[in-house]
Design an enzyme around this catalytic site. Sequence first.
Site, mmCIF file in Angstrom:
data_model
loop_
_atom_site.group_PDB
_atom_site.id
_atom_site.type_symbol
_atom_site.label_atom_id
_atom_site.label_comp_id
_atom_site.label_asym_id
_atom_site.label_seq_id
_atom_site.Cartn_x
_atom_site.Cartn_y
_atom_site.Cartn_z
ATOM 1 N N CYS A 180 22.597 107.613 -11.563
ATOM 2 C CA CYS A 180 21.998 106.508 -12.308
ATOM 3 C C CYS A 180 23.050 105.420 -12.505
ATOM 4 O O CYS A 180 24.214 105.594 -12.134
ATOM 5 C CB CYS A 180 21.418 106.986 -13.635
ATOM 6 S SG CYS A 180 22.621 107.167 -14.979
ATOM 7 N N CYS A 214 27.390 84.864 -14.739
ATOM 8 C CA CYS A 214 27.566 83.551 -14.101
ATOM 9 C C CYS A 214 27.687 82.425 -15.117
ATOM 10 O O CYS A 214 28.127 81.337 -14.794
ATOM 11 C CB CYS A 214 26.382 83.236 -13.202
ATOM 12 S SG CYS A 214 25.779 84.618 -12.305
ATOM 13 N N ARG A 222 21.391 77.603 -7.798
ATOM 14 C CA ARG A 222 21.202 78.920 -7.149
ATOM 15 C C ARG A 222 19.886 79.598 -7.483
ATOM 16 O O ARG A 222 19.494 80.539 -6.800
ATOM 17 C CB ARG A 222 22.358 79.858 -7.538
ATOM 18 C CG ARG A 222 22.342 80.230 -9.004
ATOM 19 C CD ARG A 222 23.629 80.854 -9.493
ATOM 20 N NE ARG A 222 23.528 81.133 -10.914
ATOM 21 C CZ ARG A 222 23.606 80.229 -11.878
ATOM 22 N NH1 ARG A 222 23.793 78.946 -11.576
ATOM 23 N NH2 ARG A 222 23.480 80.561 -13.135
ATOM 24 N N LYS A 237 11.322 79.947 -18.315
ATOM 25 C CA LYS A 237 11.565 80.382 -16.933
ATOM 26 C C LYS A 237 10.403 81.179 -16.337
ATOM 27 O O LYS A 237 10.009 80.951 -15.192
ATOM 28 C CB LYS A 237 12.835 81.240 -16.867
ATOM 29 C CG LYS A 237 14.106 80.426 -16.771
ATOM 30 C CD LYS A 237 15.284 81.334 -16.469
ATOM 31 C CE LYS A 237 16.498 80.487 -16.130
ATOM 32 N NZ LYS A 237 17.695 81.333 -15.919
HETATM 33 ZN ZN LIG Z 1 23.919 109.017 -14.641
#
Ligand SMILES: [Zn+2]
Lengths: 77, 255
Positions: free
Chosen positions: B173, B188, B73, B86
């Site tokens: 937020c 994952c 993926r 990476k």
């Molecule tokens: Zn907040």
Amino acid sequence: MTITVKFFASLREEVGHHELQFNIDNSLTIEEIWSKACGKMPLPPHILMAINMQYVDKTALVNIGDEVAFFPPVTGG
Amino acid sequence: MIHMDDTQLLRYSRQILLPQIDISGQQQLCQARVLIIGVGGLGSPVALYLAAAGVGYLTLVDFDQVDLTNLQRQIIYTTDQLNYDKTHAAKEKLHALNPTINIITYNEKLTAETLAMQVKIADLIIDCSDNFVTRFQLNKICVAQRKPLISGAAVGFEGQISVFLLNQTTSPCYHCLYEEAKDTDESCNQTGVIAPLVGIIGSMQATEAIKILLNIGKSLCGKLLILNALTLQWRTLKLNQDPNCPVCGTLSLTC
Ligand SMILES: [Zn+2]
């Protein structure tokens, strides 16, 4: 007098339901709705909750006619 | 404004043709600085699309190396890059795609100070990480520095995306959405994910990034999109700023 409770993604297997409908007499918090729907299973950490597609926290009040939805947390990337 | 030569004008011609972008928008993109946290399933399409679109400065942060289990993926990497760092492997691919952009890499877990410094110099931040700890830390810094944060996540067949325009005081937020608690390990690494799902969510993060950098359209701020890939159904939840949020809430700002 009914409300609709929907479970999404992996919660469906954990809870064993896609969708439930039941009657309530007066307003309950969404956490109380979870207990009514899921019995002893405690509210999982980080679960997302919505009433009529509005994101809410666990103290939010559910009224007759509302649609309540629970979503599992997603953090993978 | 920077000067673009003929090859650059040609390279970006299909987006310069868009009246919402035009040459001035492309010049803005060429000068924009984007910080990408995590170069995995989401970070792959995010970095590829932003590099292709000509975002001038990309900073990639990931402490990991390319693993065989990533290749299903994380489409920026190829089999010949197994065990590479990476961010270095990604930089190689991005420069092959677009040699005209600048790429800065950190193949490590950033200290809070370095992360804060990187947020400070970025125009916007894209959260492509895979754990709550990083997500909460990044959110706090972005709130403190009032920087736009584009947050995506995917696991199994389920994807989520939202935008927090933290440069605006009314924006929710990430902490308004998720309460801080012990990490659930829903990444994952443990649970599996269908490959194109991270492509869908990552591509949407990149789209939102371009819109925000150019101040065009209407961002996802104030909404959380949830995708179930098994039915290809989207749910849109309205998300408000939590006045009691310990990170951004107005009621908790006692100082
Ligand atoms: Zn907040």
